[in-house]
Write an enzyme that holds these catalytic residues in place. Structure first.
Site, PDB file in Angstrom:
ATOM      1  N   ASP A   1      34.711  32.985  40.175  1.00  0.00           N
ATOM      2  CA  ASP A   1      35.816  32.020  40.245  1.00  0.00           C
ATOM      3  C   ASP A   1      37.059  32.694  40.815  1.00  0.00           C
ATOM      4  OD1 ASP A   1      36.883  29.404  39.646  1.00  0.00           O
ATOM      5  OD2 ASP A   1      37.993  30.299  37.978  1.00  0.00           O
TER       6      ASP A   1
ATOM      7  N   HIS B   1      38.870  29.248  41.651  1.00  0.00           N
ATOM      8  CA  HIS B   1      39.824  29.494  40.548  1.00  0.00           C
ATOM      9  C   HIS B   1      39.975  28.201  39.736  1.00  0.00           C
ATOM     10  CE1 HIS B   1      43.010  32.360  39.013  1.00  0.00           C
ATOM     11  NE2 HIS B   1      43.026  31.336  38.177  1.00  0.00           N
TER      12      HIS B   1
ATOM     13  N   ARG C   1      40.124  37.680  37.639  1.00  0.00           N
ATOM     14  CA  ARG C   1      40.969  37.937  38.797  1.00  0.00           C
ATOM     15  C   ARG C   1      40.150  38.614  39.888  1.00  0.00           C
ATOM     16  NH1 ARG C   1      44.031  34.703  37.400  1.00  0.00           N
ATOM     17  NH2 ARG C   1      46.211  34.881  36.838  1.00  0.00           N
TER      18      ARG C   1
ATOM     19  N   ASP D   1      36.726  46.676  24.913  1.00  0.00           N
ATOM     20  CA  ASP D   1      38.149  46.347  24.966  1.00  0.00           C
ATOM     21  C   ASP D   1      38.892  47.357  24.107  1.00  0.00           C
ATOM     22  OD1 ASP D   1      40.734  45.321  24.752  1.00  0.00           O
ATOM     23  OD2 ASP D   1      40.041  43.238  24.837  1.00  0.00           O
TER      24      ASP D   1
ATOM     25  N   ALA E   1      40.484  26.805  34.538  1.00  0.00           N
ATOM     26  CA  ALA E   1      41.275  25.973  33.625  1.00  0.00           C
ATOM     27  C   ALA E   1      41.286  24.517  34.069  1.00  0.00           C
ATOM     28  CB  ALA E   1      42.699  26.506  33.561  1.00  0.00           C
TER      29      ALA E   1
ATOM     30  N   GLU F   1      41.826  32.373  46.721  1.00  0.00           N
ATOM     31  CA  GLU F   1      40.967  31.430  46.028  1.00  0.00           C
ATOM     32  C   GLU F   1      41.297  30.017  46.475  1.00  0.00           C
ATOM     33  OE1 GLU F   1      41.107  34.735  42.633  1.00  0.00           O
ATOM     34  OE2 GLU F   1      42.385  32.968  42.468  1.00  0.00           O
TER      35      GLU F   1
END
Ligand code: NAD
Length: 305
Positions: free
Chosen positions: A254, A279, A230, A168, A282, A260
């Protein structure tokens, strides 16, 4: 006169908050919602698209409050141009999404959905032919170590004493100080080392197809790819080719490029070692209640100036 329109289905806590604050609003599914452009001052959304045309038409709009992190469904430059504030709810769903990344990795490694399908269809299961992969002490590579990546790394590290490789370039040094890790500067170093690759970056011009054909070709045939971020981060055709040729152990997805959930004809769904979710990162009761409330609170906070 309603000033807030709710353009997606929300867990009730956010709407209850609006009601408690005596705020007039039009809930999702109400036929009046079709005309939201006329008088909406605030909008609550999740996955609905907001185009440049929407912003041009919604002359009274001041704020869009988005539940979740990704704002790629919103024409941000048009929002800026029309002076509309766009806010999201970062961090609230991180633990749930990290848990799904961990769950998918474990389930693919231990062939959980594969076995489940075989049992349900009455197939004869010759277990030695379907051995899983152990997770203890394995190397987990993370692309993106923000809110979700960091929490997922903590899970793998805590549960299985995994070696964590973190890529990252934008995260500040020392950001994940509590997680023993190796910081990777060049992705080329990452591919051949990982037993599990877990993606936690937004979809941008630089991250599109970040896992491309060349990257997949450099990975171990025993590796597992997890994408709870994503669609578009992985070259799906290259992934399908690698799975067909036995060049990867499996994948937990996912997020898909075409939507999705993806259509049943998506070639990736033909592989028993691909575990697909719609997806749902969450999608816990707790997270939906917390983030619905946060979306509503944030919206009123902005409107209050
Ligand atoms: P975040 O902003 O906290 O972290 C993203 C990290 O990616 C940041 O640290 C950033 O520096 C890093 N990054 C950006 N570009 C990069 C690049 N080119 N290479 C490497 N790192 C890069 O976001 P988050 O909350 O951790 O969310 C991560 C992803 O998860 C997003 O794509 C988000 O849309 C997705 N998400 C999915 C679900 C789901 O239900 N599956 C739910 C929430 C979020």
């Amino acid at each position: 006169m309603p000033v807030i329109y709710v353009l997606d289905a929300f867990e009730p806590s956010g709407l209850q908050y609006l009601a408690d604050q005596n705020q007039s609003f039009v809930p999702f599914g109400d036929p009046r919602g079709i005309n939201w452009h006329q008088d909406a001052v605030g909008i609550m959304i999740r996955g609905s698209q907001l185009s440049a045309d929407d912003f041009a038409r919604a002359r009274k709009l001041k704020v869009v409050s988005k539940q979740g992190v990704g704002v790629d469904n919103i024409a941000l430059s048009a929002a800026r141009e029309h002076g509309v504030i766009v806010c999201n709810t970062p961090g609230i769903n991180s633990a749930a999404v990290a848990e799904l990344a961990f769950t998918l990795a474990m389930a693919v490694a231990r062939r959980v959905s594969e076995f489940d399908r075989m049992i349900r269809s009455g197939s004869k299961i010759v277990r030695p032919r379907y051995l899983g992969r152990a997770m203890h002490g394995k190397t987990i590579g993370f692309i993106g170590m923000g809110n979700i990546g960091t929490q997922a790394a903590r899970l793998f590290r805590g549960a299985f004493d995994c070696r964590i490789l973190a890529y990252d370039p934008y995260a500040p040094m020392g950001h994940w100080g509590d997680i023993p890790h190796v910081r990777i500067a060049d992705l080329e170093e990452l591919w051949p080392q990982v037993d599990v690759l877990s993606l936690h970056v937004p979809l941008t011009d630089t991250t599109r197809n970040i896992v491309d054909r060349a990257a997949i070709a450099r990975m171990k045939p025993s590796a597992i790819i997890i994408n709870v971020s994503r669609g578009g981060l992985i070259d799906e055709l290259a992934l399908a080719d690698a799975l067909r040729d036995g060049k990867l152990f499996g994948a937990g997805l996912d997020a898909f490029e075409e939507g999705e959930p993806p259509s049943r004809s998506n070639p990736l769904l033909a592989f028993p070692n691909v575990l697909a979710t719609p997806h749902a990162g969450a999608g816990t009761i707790e997270t939906q209640a917390d983030s619905s409330l946060a979306t509503a609170r944030q919206l009123l906070h902005v409107l209050a100036g």
